[in-house]
Design a protein around this motif. Structure first.
Motif, PDB file in Angstrom:
ATOM      1  N   ILE A   1      55.079  45.835 121.996  1.00  0.00           N
ATOM      2  CA  ILE A   1      56.335  45.383 122.604  1.00  0.00           C
ATOM      3  C   ILE A   1      57.510  45.833 121.743  1.00  0.00           C
ATOM      4  O   ILE A   1      58.492  46.405 122.214  1.00  0.00           O
ATOM      5  CB  ILE A   1      56.317  43.846 122.755  1.00  0.00           C
TER       6      ILE A   1
ATOM      7  N   ALA B   1      57.903  49.629 122.018  1.00  0.00           N
ATOM      8  CA  ALA B   1      58.423  50.092 123.316  1.00  0.00           C
ATOM      9  C   ALA B   1      59.897  49.741 123.459  1.00  0.00           C
ATOM     10  O   ALA B   1      60.698  50.553 123.945  1.00  0.00           O
ATOM     11  CB  ALA B   1      57.601  49.479 124.451  1.00  0.00           C
TER      12      ALA B   1
ATOM     13  N   GLU C   1      61.327  49.273 133.304  1.00  0.00           N
ATOM     14  CA  GLU C   1      60.047  49.254 132.594  1.00  0.00           C
ATOM     15  C   GLU C   1      59.431  47.860 132.589  1.00  0.00           C
ATOM     16  O   GLU C   1      58.504  47.578 131.825  1.00  0.00           O
ATOM     17  CB  GLU C   1      60.247  49.726 131.148  1.00  0.00           C
ATOM     18  N   GLY C   2      59.989  46.957 133.392  1.00  0.00           N
ATOM     19  CA  GLY C   2      59.365  45.641 133.554  1.00  0.00           C
ATOM     20  C   GLY C   2      59.696  44.601 132.503  1.00  0.00           C
ATOM     21  O   GLY C   2      59.114  43.524 132.478  1.00  0.00           O
ATOM     22  N   TRP C   3      60.652  44.921 131.613  1.00  0.00           N
ATOM     23  CA  TRP C   3      60.868  44.032 130.463  1.00  0.00           C
ATOM     24  C   TRP C   3      61.571  42.724 130.797  1.00  0.00           C
ATOM     25  O   TRP C   3      61.451  41.750 130.065  1.00  0.00           O
ATOM     26  CB  TRP C   3      61.629  44.780 129.362  1.00  0.00           C
TER      27      TRP C   3
ATOM     28  N   GLY D   1      60.879  40.741 133.002  1.00  0.00           N
ATOM     29  CA  GLY D   1      59.897  39.744 133.429  1.00  0.00           C
ATOM     30  C   GLY D   1      58.923  39.349 132.337  1.00  0.00           C
ATOM     31  O   GLY D   1      57.848  38.829 132.623  1.00  0.00           O
ATOM     32  N   ILE D   2      59.291  39.548 131.088  1.00  0.00           N
ATOM     33  CA  ILE D   2      58.333  39.325 129.991  1.00  0.00           C
ATOM     34  C   ILE D   2      57.778  37.901 129.979  1.00  0.00           C
ATOM     35  O   ILE D   2      56.601  37.690 129.740  1.00  0.00           O
ATOM     36  CB  ILE D   2      58.951  39.740 128.625  1.00  0.00           C
TER      37      ILE D   2
ATOM     38  N   GLU E   1      52.824  35.825 136.078  1.00  0.00           N
ATOM     39  CA  GLU E   1      52.324  36.998 136.807  1.00  0.00           C
ATOM     40  C   GLU E   1      52.466  36.810 138.312  1.00  0.00           C
ATOM     41  O   GLU E   1      52.699  37.768 139.042  1.00  0.00           O
ATOM     42  CB  GLU E   1      50.875  37.282 136.414  1.00  0.00           C
TER      43      GLU E   1
ATOM     44  N   ALA F   1      55.048  39.353 133.269  1.00  0.00           N
ATOM     45  CA  ALA F   1      53.943  39.647 132.376  1.00  0.00           C
ATOM     46  C   ALA F   1      53.280  38.370 131.868  1.00  0.00           C
ATOM     47  O   ALA F   1      52.205  38.421 131.275  1.00  0.00           O
ATOM     48  CB  ALA F   1      54.429  40.479 131.199  1.00  0.00           C
TER      49      ALA F   1
ATOM     50  N   LEU G   1      54.021  36.458 129.385  1.00  0.00           N
ATOM     51  CA  LEU G   1      53.930  36.294 127.933  1.00  0.00           C
ATOM     52  C   LEU G   1      54.810  35.123 127.488  1.00  0.00           C
ATOM     53  O   LEU G   1      55.540  34.532 128.283  1.00  0.00           O
ATOM     54  CB  LEU G   1      54.346  37.586 127.232  1.00  0.00           C
TER      55      LEU G   1
ATOM     56  N   TYR H   1      56.762  56.431 127.552  1.00  0.00           N
ATOM     57  CA  TYR H   1      56.320  55.302 126.750  1.00  0.00           C
ATOM     58  C   TYR H   1      55.907  54.177 127.674  1.00  0.00           C
ATOM     59  O   TYR H   1      56.221  54.161 128.858  1.00  0.00           O
ATOM     60  CB  TYR H   1      57.350  54.870 125.725  1.00  0.00           C
ATOM     61  N   ALA H   2      55.170  53.270 127.040  1.00  0.00           N
ATOM     62  CA  ALA H   2      54.497  52.243 127.819  1.00  0.00           C
ATOM     63  C   ALA H   2      55.491  51.257 128.411  1.00  0.00           C
ATOM     64  O   ALA H   2      56.365  50.759 127.721  1.00  0.00           O
ATOM     65  CB  ALA H   2      53.508  51.516 126.926  1.00  0.00           C
ATOM     66  N   SER H   3      55.347  50.977 129.712  1.00  0.00           N
ATOM     67  CA  SER H   3      56.141  49.916 130.311  1.00  0.00           C
ATOM     68  C   SER H   3      55.408  48.598 130.101  1.00  0.00           C
ATOM     69  O   SER H   3      54.220  48.583 129.783  1.00  0.00           O
ATOM     70  CB  SER H   3      56.319  50.178 131.803  1.00  0.00           C
ATOM     71  N   LEU H   4      56.119  47.492 130.259  1.00  0.00           N
ATOM     72  CA  LEU H   4      55.490  46.191 130.024  1.00  0.00           C
ATOM     73  C   LEU H   4      54.289  45.947 130.939  1.00  0.00           C
ATOM     74  O   LEU H   4      53.231  45.542 130.452  1.00  0.00           O
ATOM     75  CB  LEU H   4      56.532  45.066 130.149  1.00  0.00           C
ATOM     76  N   PRO H   5      54.398  46.200 132.247  1.00  0.00           N
ATOM     77  CA  PRO H   5      53.216  45.976 133.085  1.00  0.00           C
ATOM     78  C   PRO H   5      52.017  46.822 132.634  1.00  0.00           C
ATOM     79  O   PRO H   5      50.882  46.365 132.684  1.00  0.00           O
ATOM     80  CB  PRO H   5      53.677  46.397 134.488  1.00  0.00           C
TER      81      PRO H   5
ATOM     82  N   ILE I   1      51.422  47.809 129.530  1.00  0.00           N
ATOM     83  CA  ILE I   1      50.898  47.211 128.288  1.00  0.00           C
ATOM     84  C   ILE I   1      49.951  46.061 128.655  1.00  0.00           C
ATOM     85  O   ILE I   1      48.887  45.895 128.072  1.00  0.00           O
ATOM     86  CB  ILE I   1      52.049  46.705 127.387  1.00  0.00           C
ATOM     87  N   MET I   2      50.361  45.281 129.662  1.00  0.00           N
ATOM     88  CA  MET I   2      49.521  44.151 130.079  1.00  0.00           C
ATOM     89  C   MET I   2      48.203  44.655 130.678  1.00  0.00           C
ATOM     90  O   MET I   2      47.145  44.108 130.402  1.00  0.00           O
ATOM     91  CB  MET I   2      50.254  43.281 131.102  1.00  0.00           C
TER      92      MET I   2
END
Lengths: 388, 253
Positions: free
Chosen positions: A12, A15, A48-50, A52-53, A57, A62, A64, B189-193, B195-196
């Protein structure tokens, strides 16, 4: 006890650092000069979905914890994005926690998912001009009329209201003199931000020009009943649930900002030659930087402890307040020392540290003053009588 | 087709390397470690081949300390399907030499039977630029090193390489070893989904002993030193003075 980052956490951090690297010092300097929401930065993290950390789900996140979110927020601030970057996404990370805990399944899907995916922006409407931190005294009134509430009153220090699509609003639904306990009679809403009915005045402020702060004036602003979170009158209890994570995240941001300032200061101290030697060879330069580093590191680990407690369902109020207090002070001290290390150049915008110093006042003051954080520790940890 | 990509955990390219006090190597204690950048390019290329339909499965392999599984997780988060970690050292300072790495990779390849191996052209820590070549020799496969472009045409890989004075295009029959150069691609680079998702992908842990490969070093590091500090220049007053200094002091004219 294990202080190492897990594989996930290391990834994390890495990234986030790589995304932030695309937004360099020049970018944030420009945002600070000209203002304007850092949309491209927000979009980069959203893509990149961040955002929603911490979102479950089931709502497209994610799932977390606050620990991971703290690592992310620290990394954002530490990249040089500072509070300008952190505040741009702060509310997406944890702002809708009350909806997650107390909302219906329909509300969760309708409200949380767009925030986690970065399709919607929101602002958090709690503070009022005549109430300060005495939240139970909120005056903004939401009157029930049929299946709607009609809202009149004021809010202040509402960040991102210029760009928000929605507002999480705490309003008084039962007048203070009609409730037994002042913590009752407040209700929580999450609803579209109607600019016809809410007038927004931006507050000119010391720093973080990119992320607006505002006063809001509500005139017959209507909220459908379907946008009320949980039961009427229980709103105060609902927002308490999100306060500790907010303190933890703010602490992480303060630590990140402090480390960013120290990075600039140490680089400068190594390179700046005066009297034929780098100024960093002088202990009068070295020792204060080392002190600030140690203080930031200490604040960070209290922040991690608070996050760990929260994520494990343990009471975290004491640690969250200590983290917010220590990090707020350590962040400010580090930024101030960074300016002093630069001497005259520290005062020049192009060296960035004066911007950090201006921003470091935010996590020092908000979301709770250092004094009230200390009051919490004095009362709840040390068992001293309430002073106010 | 299965693609196998070996990845190495190395000192992060942003870190300023410091020599250990006894000169036995670079100090790696508490230093940020990352995937070798050329290996990242190799992983990216494999993912692109998969996205284009030229590959079905990507297996990443790392050899070294236990922490190399972080590096493998990164590759999985980028888009690799499966990982194999071969633990061959306890100490981060133990560098497994290219021949031992090549022998271990050969053992893995004998089991996995990939149609293509894409490796980084070299690791940025010791710059040996040897593993890919040694592996090709051990397997008796064709090799195309320093690839700047890869195209798969049936059972042939068309590889363009940057050479002095231009570009050279090779055709190599697969299975083959290709090593990746800097300009092959820009890794994602890796996105969060992702990585999960990577957390649920399989990672097999093995040891060098499982493959019966001796990883004892054959080389002895005699000394490691910092590059010499650059001396300050001098200012000259005139062109004549410059020419005179170049002639008489520097001896280059």
């Amino acid at each position: 006890m294990d202080f190492a980052l897990t594989d996930d956490q290391a990834q994390i951090k890495d990234a986030i650092a790589r995304i932030c690297a695309r937004f360099d010092d020049a970018y944030w300097l420009k945002r600070d000069r000209e203002g304007g929401f850092p949309t491209d930065f927000y979009d980069a993290l959203a893509a990149e979905g961040w955002l929603g950390i911490c979102t479950k789900e089931a709502q497209g996140g994610a799932g977390l914890g606050v620990t991971e979110a703290s690592i992310m927020m620290r990394e954002i601030a530490e990249s040089g994005a500072g509070l300008s970057g952190a505040s741009a996404v702060h509310i997406n990370i944890f702002g809708l926690k009350p909806v997650d805990v107390f909302g219906t399944e329909e509300q969760k899907d309708r409200m949380i998912r767009p925030m986690a995916e970065g399709r919607a922006k929101a602002c958090f409407g709690v503070t009022e001009p005549n109430t300060g931190l005495n939240t139970t005294q909120l005056k903004l009134r939401a009157e029930k009329r049929g299946d709607r509430y009609v809202v009149n009153g004021q809010k202040v220090w509402i960040s991102t209201a210029q760009v928000a699509d929605n507002i999480l609003l705490l309003a008084r639904t039962t007048p203070l003199d009609e409730v037994k306990n002042p913590t009752e009679g407040l209700s929580l809403f999450y609803t579209p931000f109607d600019r016809e009915r809410i007038k927004v005045n931006e507050i000119e402020k010391m720093g973080r020009k990119a992320v607006d702060s505002n006063e809001l004036f509500f005139e017959d602003f209507e909220i459908p009943e379907a946008d009320r979170i949980g039961e009427e009158g229980k709103g105060f209890r609902y927002i308490l649930d999100g306060m500790n994570p907010e303190r933890i995240l703010i602490a992480a941001e303060a630590v990140g900002l402090g480390f960013a300032a120290l990075r600039k200061a140490t680089a400068y101290a190594r390179e700046r030659i005066v009297f034929n030697r780098p100024i960093g060879r002088n202990q009068a330069i070295q020792h204060p930087l080392a002190q600030k580093y140690a203080a930031l590191e200490a604040a960070w680990w209290v922040t991690m402890k608070a996050a760990w407690e929260y994520d494990n369902g343990m009471p975290c109020g004491a640690s969250a307040n200590m983290a917010k207090y220590l990090a707020g002070e350590a962040g400010f001290d580090a930024c101030q020392q960074a300016v002093m290390t630069h001497g005259g150049f520290g005062y020049a915008r192009e060296y960035h540290v004066e911007r950090y110093l201006r921003e470091s006042l935010i996590p020092r003051i908000a979301p709770v003053s250092p004094q009230l954080a200390l009051c919490f520790i004095a009362e709840r940890v040390l068992g001293l009588p309430k002073s106010y | 087709m299965k693609v196998l990509v070996p990845v190495k955990r190395v000192i992060d390219y942003n870190v300023k390397a410091r020599v250990k006090a006894d000169g036995s190597g670079v100090d790696l204690a508490n230093v940020k470690m990352s995937m070798n950048p050329f290996d990242e390019i190799a992983v990216e290329e494999a993912i692109r081949l998969k996205e284009k339909g030229a590959a079905e499965e990507i297996v990443v392999v790392s050899i070294g300390v236990k922490q190399a599984q972080e590096t493998l997780r990164t590759a999985l988060a980028m888009g690799a399907d499966r990982a194999i970690l071969i633990e061959a050292a306890d100490d981060v300072h133990t560098d497994i030499e290219p021949l031992a790495v090549a022998k271990l990779l050969k053992a893995v390849i004998d089991e996995e039977q990939p149609g293509l191996v894409i490796a980084g052209k070299q690791a940025i820590d010791n710059d040996m630029n040897a593993t890919g070549q040694m592996l090709a020799a051990l397997l008796g496969w064709g090799q195309a090193t320093n690839a700047a472009e890869i195209e798969i045409e049936g059972d042939v890989a068309k590889v363009t390489r940057e050479i002095d004075g231009g570009m050279q295009t090779l055709k190599v029959k697969m299975p083959a070893i290709i090593t990746a150069d800097l300009r092959l691609n820009e890794p994602r680079y890796a996105s969060l989904p992702n990585i999960m998702k990577a957390k649920k992908k399989p990672l097999d842990a093995k040891t060098a002993a499982d493959y019966g490969v001796d990883v004892a070093p054959r080389l002895t590091i005699v000394a490691t030193t910092e590059p010499p500090a650059r001396k300050a220049g001098v200012k000259v007053e005139s062109v004549d003075e410059l020419i005179s200094k170049l002639k008489n002091e520097a001896g280059v004219l």
